[in-house]
Motif scaffolding. Sequence first.
Motif, PDB file in Angstrom:
ATOM      1  N   LEU A  63       0.827  -1.208   0.000  1.00 21.74           N
ATOM      2  CA  LEU A  63       0.000   0.000   0.000  1.00 21.74           C
ATOM      3  C   LEU A  63       0.864   1.261   0.000  1.00 21.74           C
ATOM      4  O   LEU A  63       0.528   2.252  -0.670  1.00 21.74           O
ATOM      5  N   LYS A  64       1.982   1.246   0.715  1.00 26.09           N
ATOM      6  CA  LYS A  64       2.904   2.382   0.686  1.00 26.09           C
ATOM      7  C   LYS A  64       3.450   2.587  -0.724  1.00 26.09           C
ATOM      8  O   LYS A  64       3.616   3.720  -1.188  1.00 26.09           O
ATOM      9  N   THR A  65       3.720   1.490  -1.390  1.00 25.53           N
ATOM     10  CA  THR A  65       4.250   1.567  -2.752  1.00 25.53           C
ATOM     11  C   THR A  65       3.205   2.131  -3.705  1.00 25.53           C
ATOM     12  O   THR A  65       3.514   2.983  -4.549  1.00 25.53           O
ATOM     13  N   PHE A  66       1.978   1.665  -3.577  1.00 27.57           N
ATOM     14  CA  PHE A  66       0.899   2.226  -4.387  1.00 27.57           C
ATOM     15  C   PHE A  66       0.751   3.734  -4.119  1.00 27.57           C
ATOM     16  O   PHE A  66       0.582   4.529  -5.042  1.00 27.57           O
ATOM     17  N   GLN A  67       0.826   4.102  -2.859  1.00 34.62           N
ATOM     18  CA  GLN A  67       0.673   5.511  -2.493  1.00 34.62           C
ATOM     19  C   GLN A  67       1.798   6.356  -3.099  1.00 34.62           C
ATOM     20  O   GLN A  67       1.577   7.515  -3.479  1.00 34.62           O
ATOM     21  N   ALA A  68       2.988   5.780  -3.201  1.00 34.71           N
ATOM     22  CA  ALA A  68       4.117   6.514  -3.767  1.00 34.71           C
ATOM     23  C   ALA A  68       3.936   6.770  -5.266  1.00 34.71           C
ATOM     24  O   ALA A  68       4.605   7.643  -5.835  1.00 34.71           O
ATOM     25  N   MET A  69       3.037   6.028  -5.904  1.00 36.07           N
ATOM     26  CA  MET A  69       2.744   6.257  -7.323  1.00 36.07           C
ATOM     27  C   MET A  69       1.813   7.446  -7.544  1.00 36.07           C
ATOM     28  O   MET A  69       1.730   7.977  -8.662  1.00 36.07           O
ATOM     29  N   ARG A  70       1.107   7.850  -6.502  1.00 33.87           N
ATOM     30  CA  ARG A  70       0.022   8.808  -6.671  1.00 33.87           C
ATOM     31  C   ARG A  70       0.427  10.149  -7.284  1.00 33.87           C
ATOM     32  O   ARG A  70      -0.302  10.668  -8.141  1.00 33.87           O
ATOM     33  N   PRO A  71       1.532  10.776  -6.875  1.00 41.37           N
ATOM     34  CA  PRO A  71       1.868  12.055  -7.523  1.00 41.37           C
ATOM     35  C   PRO A  71       2.000  11.919  -9.036  1.00 41.37           C
ATOM     36  O   PRO A  71       1.538  12.787  -9.791  1.00 41.37           O
ATOM     37  N   PHE A  72       2.601  10.807  -9.499  1.00 42.83           N
ATOM     38  CA  PHE A  72       2.740  10.581 -10.934  1.00 42.83           C
ATOM     39  C   PHE A  72       1.377  10.318 -11.565  1.00 42.83           C
ATOM     40  O   PHE A  72       1.048  10.884 -12.627  1.00 42.83           O
ATOM     41  N   PHE A  73       0.571   9.483 -10.919  1.00 49.22           N
ATOM     42  CA  PHE A  73      -0.757   9.180 -11.441  1.00 49.22           C
ATOM     43  C   PHE A  73      -1.623  10.442 -11.521  1.00 49.22           C
ATOM     44  O   PHE A  73      -2.340  10.663 -12.498  1.00 49.22           O
ATOM     45  N   ASP A  74      -1.571  11.254 -10.466  1.00 50.12           N
ATOM     46  CA  ASP A  74      -2.419  12.444 -10.431  1.00 50.12           C
ATOM     47  C   ASP A  74      -1.997  13.449 -11.495  1.00 50.12           C
ATOM     48  O   ASP A  74      -2.851  14.103 -12.119  1.00 50.12           O
ATOM     49  N   TYR A  75      -0.698  13.562 -11.712  1.00 50.96           N
ATOM     50  CA  TYR A  75      -0.205  14.442 -12.777  1.00 50.96           C
ATOM     51  C   TYR A  75      -0.688  13.937 -14.145  1.00 50.96           C
ATOM     52  O   TYR A  75      -1.209  14.711 -14.958  1.00 50.96           O
ATOM     53  N   MET A  76      -0.515  12.654 -14.404  1.00 56.72           N
ATOM     54  CA  MET A  76      -0.923  12.097 -15.695  1.00 56.72           C
ATOM     55  C   MET A  76      -2.441  12.159 -15.872  1.00 56.72           C
ATOM     56  O   MET A  76      -2.944  12.349 -16.987  1.00 56.72           O
ATOM     57  N   SER A  77      -3.178  12.020 -14.786  1.00 54.65           N
ATOM     58  CA  SER A  77      -4.632  12.141 -14.851  1.00 54.65           C
ATOM     59  C   SER A  77      -5.025  13.547 -15.287  1.00 54.65           C
ATOM     60  O   SER A  77      -5.944  13.737 -16.100  1.00 54.65           O
ATOM     61  N   ASP A  78      -4.329  14.534 -14.756  1.00 56.23           N
ATOM     62  CA  ASP A  78      -4.590  15.912 -15.130  1.00 56.23           C
ATOM     63  C   ASP A  78      -4.284  16.135 -16.607  1.00 56.23           C
ATOM     64  O   ASP A  78      -5.059  16.786 -17.323  1.00 56.23           O
ATOM     65  N   VAL A  79      -3.177  15.575 -17.074  1.00 54.39           N
ATOM     66  CA  VAL A  79      -2.816  15.695 -18.493  1.00 54.39           C
ATOM     67  C   VAL A  79      -3.890  15.069 -19.372  1.00 54.39           C
ATOM     68  O   VAL A  79      -4.352  15.680 -20.359  1.00 54.39           O
ATOM     69  N   LEU A  80      -4.321  13.861 -19.031  1.00 50.73           N
ATOM     70  CA  LEU A  80      -5.222  13.107 -19.898  1.00 50.73           C
ATOM     71  C   LEU A  80      -6.689  13.525 -19.785  1.00 50.73           C
ATOM     72  O   LEU A  80      -7.522  13.053 -20.554  1.00 50.73           O
ATOM     73  N   SER A  81      -6.980  14.398 -18.849  1.00 52.97           N
ATOM     74  CA  SER A  81      -8.363  14.890 -18.739  1.00 52.97           C
ATOM     75  C   SER A  81      -8.486  16.351 -19.163  1.00 52.97           C
ATOM     76  O   SER A  81      -9.527  16.966 -18.964  1.00 52.97           O
ATOM     77  N   THR A  82      -7.423  16.898 -19.758  1.00 55.59           N
ATOM     78  CA  THR A  82      -7.440  18.281 -20.243  1.00 55.59           C
ATOM     79  C   THR A  82      -6.841  18.339 -21.646  1.00 55.59           C
ATOM     80  O   THR A  82      -6.165  17.418 -22.097  1.00 55.59           O
ATOM     81  N   ASP A  83      -7.090  19.474 -22.324  1.00 56.12           N
ATOM     82  CA  ASP A  83      -6.422  19.699 -23.610  1.00 56.12           C
ATOM     83  C   ASP A  83      -5.100  20.422 -23.368  1.00 56.12           C
ATOM     84  O   ASP A  83      -4.722  20.677 -22.228  1.00 56.12           O
ATOM     85  N   LEU A  84      -4.411  20.754 -24.446  1.00 54.01           N
ATOM     86  CA  LEU A  84      -3.102  21.389 -24.313  1.00 54.01           C
ATOM     87  C   LEU A  84      -3.171  22.795 -23.704  1.00 54.01           C
ATOM     88  O   LEU A  84      -2.152  23.327 -23.272  1.00 54.01           O
ATOM     89  N   ASN A  85      -4.366  23.374 -23.665  1.00 54.16           N
ATOM     90  CA  ASN A  85      -4.558  24.669 -23.019  1.00 54.16           C
ATOM     91  C   ASN A  85      -4.927  24.524 -21.553  1.00 54.16           C
ATOM     92  O   ASN A  85      -5.149  25.521 -20.858  1.00 54.16           O
TER      93      ASN A  85
END
Length: 222
Positions: free
Chosen positions: A194-216
């Motif tokens: 679970l700690k390892t999964f949690q350590a992925m979150r900053p990367f996941f959250d960043y990529m989620s933001d990228v993939l749910s928005t356009d280039l603007n």
Amino acid sequence: MLQKSSLEFLNQLKENNNRDWFAEHKKAFEAEQKLAKSFFTSVGEQLGKVDSIERMQIYRIYRDVRFSKDKSPYKNHFSVSFARTKPLLRGGYYLHIEPGGSFVGGGFWEPNAADLQRIRKEFEMDDEEVRTIVADATFKKYFGELKGEELKTAPKGFDKTHPAIDLIRKKQYLVTRSFTDKEVLAPNFQEEVLKTFQAMRPFFDYMSDVLSTDLNGESLYN
């Protein structure tokens, strides 16, 4: 906790990967599978308290050998994946239990063409944030570096001399952390998963933001 008997069974299966042996040891398999499923379900329940998970998939022991040179009928591991709730949350968690080869992984295994293009365009425009994330001490401690298959040269439409070409060339964006058998059988293994999964979150959250928005930076889902 996972049990030593589960690793012992998987070792025996590796040495006797045939249908006759498996049929003779079907009850042992069912007992070990039940233990693994119980552990995976517990991990999923705890993960669901800190992230939004839409699906848990426990993988079958049976291999699909139709397009494989290796015709062994069974896998030598137990595994499970947890998918975050799309479309706003992206990235998947994975747990693999195999004697001498257990690991926790996650990321973007086979992004579709549109998502991969969007990711690459983001890195082409600005790679500072993702580099800050993967250079963070916690990320480095758990995963070392960002992994995944990549092209030998620049994808079509991208400059091969671009400063972010190392990221742009990737076809996958993955992180992994290996565990020894001793660590897998330790009382705190679930906590470490679970700690390892949690350590992925900053990367996941960043990529989620990228993939749910356009280039603007405008949301695609409002």
